[in-house]
Each structure stands twice: as C-alpha cells, then as structure tokens.
Design an enzyme around this catalytic site. Structure first.
Site, PDB file in Angstrom:
ATOM      1  N   CYS A 166      44.500  33.857  48.613  1.00  0.00           N
ATOM      2  CA  CYS A 166      45.042  34.358  49.563  1.00  0.00           C
ATOM      3  C   CYS A 166      44.494  35.790  49.928  1.00  0.00           C
ATOM      4  O   CYS A 166      44.992  36.144  48.599  1.00  0.00           O
ATOM      5  CB  CYS A 166      46.326  34.040  50.264  1.00  0.00           C
ATOM      6  N   PRO A 167      43.439  37.030  50.650  1.00  0.00           N
ATOM      7  CA  PRO A 167      43.610  37.811  50.431  1.00  0.00           C
ATOM      8  C   PRO A 167      44.424  38.608  50.886  1.00  0.00           C
ATOM      9  O   PRO A 167      44.775  39.848  50.794  1.00  0.00           O
ATOM     10  CB  PRO A 167      42.001  37.764  51.191  1.00  0.00           C
TER      11      PRO A 167
END
Length: 433
Positions: A166-167
């Site tokens: 997840c950025p």
C-alpha cells in the site's frame, strides 16, 4: 575494534528503520506525510469552522461540545491505526544464507537433463488442507516461499500471506498487519461519514435560520461545502476499499490472489466459511515477528562447496571415442599452451634463445616437454630444459600454466599423452639416424 552490527543495520531489504530498529517502515515511508495530512487537515477545518458553531445548537448539558471531541478522538484513533499498520513487521520471512542443500540433484539423461550437471527444482508441491499447492523458489531470499507468500519488489522481502503493498501506508500488507490495515480503512470511512453528516447538519441549521436556499447557505459557510465535497470523494475511495476487503475476508482471499487467480476455476482451499473467516482475521492471535531487529547480527556462514563432478561418464551420441585419442588431444593442447606462454622463459644449455620458427623446423633434437614445477625434464637430443613454476601474471596479463591450477585428473591425462607421444616418435627418430 569495530562495533558489531545489529540486524536492522545489516538488513538486506529496502526497509527503513527508526528509533534504533524499533520501528520498521517501507522504502516509501514519506508517503505517510501525505496520508496524515489528508486525515488531519479536514478534521481541523471541521472543528474550526463547523463544530464550534454546532455546539450552540445543543445547549443542554453542553452536548454540543461532544461533536468536536468525537471528531478529534476519531482522528487520533485513525492515526494510531495508521502508525501500527505501517511501523511494524508485516510478516517478513527470514532469508537463507544459501540454497537448501537437500534439494540438490544431478541431471539424468533419461529425464532430459544434462548428465552430471547440478539441478535445482524451481517449484515443488506441499499439502494444504489435503490439497497439493505449488510453492516457488525465491532467488533473492533463497527459500521456498510458504503458501500464500509472495516477494514484494518494492520492499525486497518475502511476506507471509502477502496482500499488497500500500503506497498510502508505505508498507507491505501481510499476515501480521492486515487486521490493523482493515481497521484503519474502515475507521477512515466512518470518520468521513461523521464529518460529512455533521457538515450537512450544519447547512440544514443555516437554512432554517436566515438562509433559506442551499446556495445561500453554502455562501455563508464555504468550509462546509468544501468538507462535503472532500468527504464525498474520499468515501468512494476508502468506502469502496472497505467493501472490497470485507468481501475478501468473507471468502478468505488476498488482494494478490484475487487479481491473479480471478480467471482460474480453482477452488479456494483456504476458506472455512464466512463466519470462521472473519474470526480468523479479527479474533486470532497475531503471530510474533520472526526477526529481532535489535539483536546483534551473526556472521553469515559461507555455503558448503558443492561438487559438480559427474558420477557416471556418459558416452557421446556418435559412439565411444578411443581414449588414447582423447588423451592425446587434451595433452597436446595443454603442451601447446605451456610451450607458447613459457617460451621466453626456457633456458636451454645449447645456448641462445631459439625462435619459434626454428623450433617448428627443428628435428627430433627439440621435443616438447611437459612443464613441471621446479624439475628438469630431459628432452630428446640430450638437452635439459628447466621450466619456471608458472602462474597468472596480473600485471602483464600473461598466462603461465601453474601446477597448482592443474588438477590431479589433468596431470594424469598429460602424463599418458606425453608417453604416447614419445612412443609414437621412436620410429621417426630411428629413420633420421
């Protein structure tokens, strides 16, 4: 004396550590600044321009003060979940110092492999709930990945029950932090709904007073309009993400598995029913980390030397070749190399340095000799030749064949070929006499 390194200091992944290895983040941890800003900024705007006016509409028992208090507490709760999700080990599988030796095997001509060549299986099967599951070998971590494990190319680690990277969190989502990730996303959704509902309620109160139309109410409180638009857009993102992960939990899938095996008709062997799947995620005990990041790193043990020698000699397809011809060819090649590279170092008692042309045109008085370290080799014609103990000269870039480089098998081959060459040369010597 150098201070011994700790595990987090000698870490081979792309993670970033803070507070002496107590917190572990992904390489894109800076994205947390943006995520925190997207949570804190709208709540501060809500408390400063909307909630402080709503408290006057609930004067009984000062109930109006609960509106900004709930928003602040909700914001702190979401930030704590974000920190727990992004600052802990997601389930990184320890790397191995060398490939598993018990999986080594030698090639077999019957199975289509090269005879005698070391082979390593890239995929093997394990049983999960009575069903065979293929697990792949990871070249980076030098391990066979456990089921539902995948290698994250961003963090450069194998993660158990890998869901995705997840950025917005700046960390991999895996077995140890998936529960907190879902709680973070669902709590953000509830926070958006709360701010959206309170802003809409404030617009209603304004319309009931001096601004009968929606447009005039928005002009009176542009902050409410901005919060309504922001929360509406955010709900499509975090709300949709919450609904999608609720579906994944109910079916016991990961995001990686859902996108990769969506078109396959394979049964889901991990699902235990909708209720049990939710209990597995939210009520099971979190497994401890397999790494002690603050412990002192141990020196890596070099992998043992693997023998690539052939156990059985295979005959070529064209039929067996005479062993004498093979030995003579190998010996002649080695003699040519030794004679060419050590040519300028040969000191013959006959005097002077012979040119290569005279050596080629010469008769049996100059027979090639095998180079042996610190020994004199009698040549035909009574000439004694001393050959230098040869090695690789790195400065000049020349090769000198060293006896240390030649293996025992090569020495035997050269000896046999030289004897064969001497026997073959005897008739020619008698003819010249």
């Amino acid at each position: 004396m150098a201070r011994p390194q700790r595990v987090y200091e000698a870490w081979k992944g792309n993670n970033k550590f803070f507070f002496g290895g107590r917190l572990i983040f992904g390489p894109d941890a800076k994205s947390l600044i943006l995520s925190v800003s997207l949570i804190v900024a709208p709540v501060l705007v809500f408390c400063g321009f909307v909630a402080r006016h709503l408290r006057h509409h609930f004067p009984a028992y000062n109930a109006g003060y609960a509106i900004p208090a709930v928003a602040v507490v909700f914001m702190i709760y979401v930030l704590v979940l974000l920190l727990i999700t992004s600052a802990q080990d997601p389930g990184i599988v320890p790397r191995a110092a060398h490939p598993p030796e018990d999986e080594f095997s030698y090639g077999n001509a019957l199975s289509g492999g090269t005879p005698g060549r070391l082979q390593f299986p890239r995929v093997k099967e394990v049983l999960v709930n009575g069903m065979p599951v293929k697990v792949k070998y990871c070249d980076t971590c030098m391990i066979y990945r456990p089921p539902r494990c995948s290698h994250c190319s961003i963090c450069n680690n194998c993660v158990e029950r890998f869901d995705h990277h997840c950025p917005w969190v700046g960390q991999c989502i895996g077995q140890r932090n998936y529960r907190y990730f879902f709680m973070f996303v669902s709590s953000s959704t509830l926070l958006c709904i709360y701010v959206f509902a309170m802003s809409a309620l404030y617009i209603k109160f304004i319309m009931d007073e001096d601004y009968p139309t929606v447009w005039k109410a928005f002009k009176h409180s542009p902050a409410s309009l901005g919060l309504l638009i922001y929360c509406f857009i955010a709900l499509w993102f975090v709300g949709g993400l919450t609904a999608f992960h609720m579906y994944l939990i109910s079916t016991n899938q990961t995001t990686y598995e859902n996108f990769r095996y969506r078109s396959d008709s394979r049964p889901n062997i991990y699902s235990q029913g909708c209720l049990n799947n939710f209990l597995q995620v939210f009520c099971s005990k979190t497994k401890p980390s397999k790494h002690k990041f603050r412990a002192y790193a141990q020196e890596e043990v070099r992998p043992p030397t693997v023998s690539f020698g052939r156990e059985v000699d295979e005959e070529p397809v064209g039929g067996p070749r005479p062993k004498v011809e093979d030995d003579l060819e190998i010996g002649t090649d080695l003699l040519k190399i030794s004679q060419r590279r050590n040519y300028e170092d040969v000191d013959a008692e006959t005097g002077g340095r012979r040119s290569r042309s005279s050596e080629v045109e010469g008769t049996a008085s100059a027979r090639p000799a095998v180079a042996c370290s610190e020994s004199q080799i009698p040549a035909v014609g009574g000439t004694d030749v001393r050959v230098r103990h040869s090695s690789w000269d790195r400065r000049s870039g020349n090769w000198d064949m060293s006896s240390a480089v030649l293996t025992r098998s090569a020495s035997d081959v050269i000896g046999r070929s030289s004897v064969f060459a001497a026997d073959a040369a005897r008739p020619s010597l008698e003819e010249t006499r």
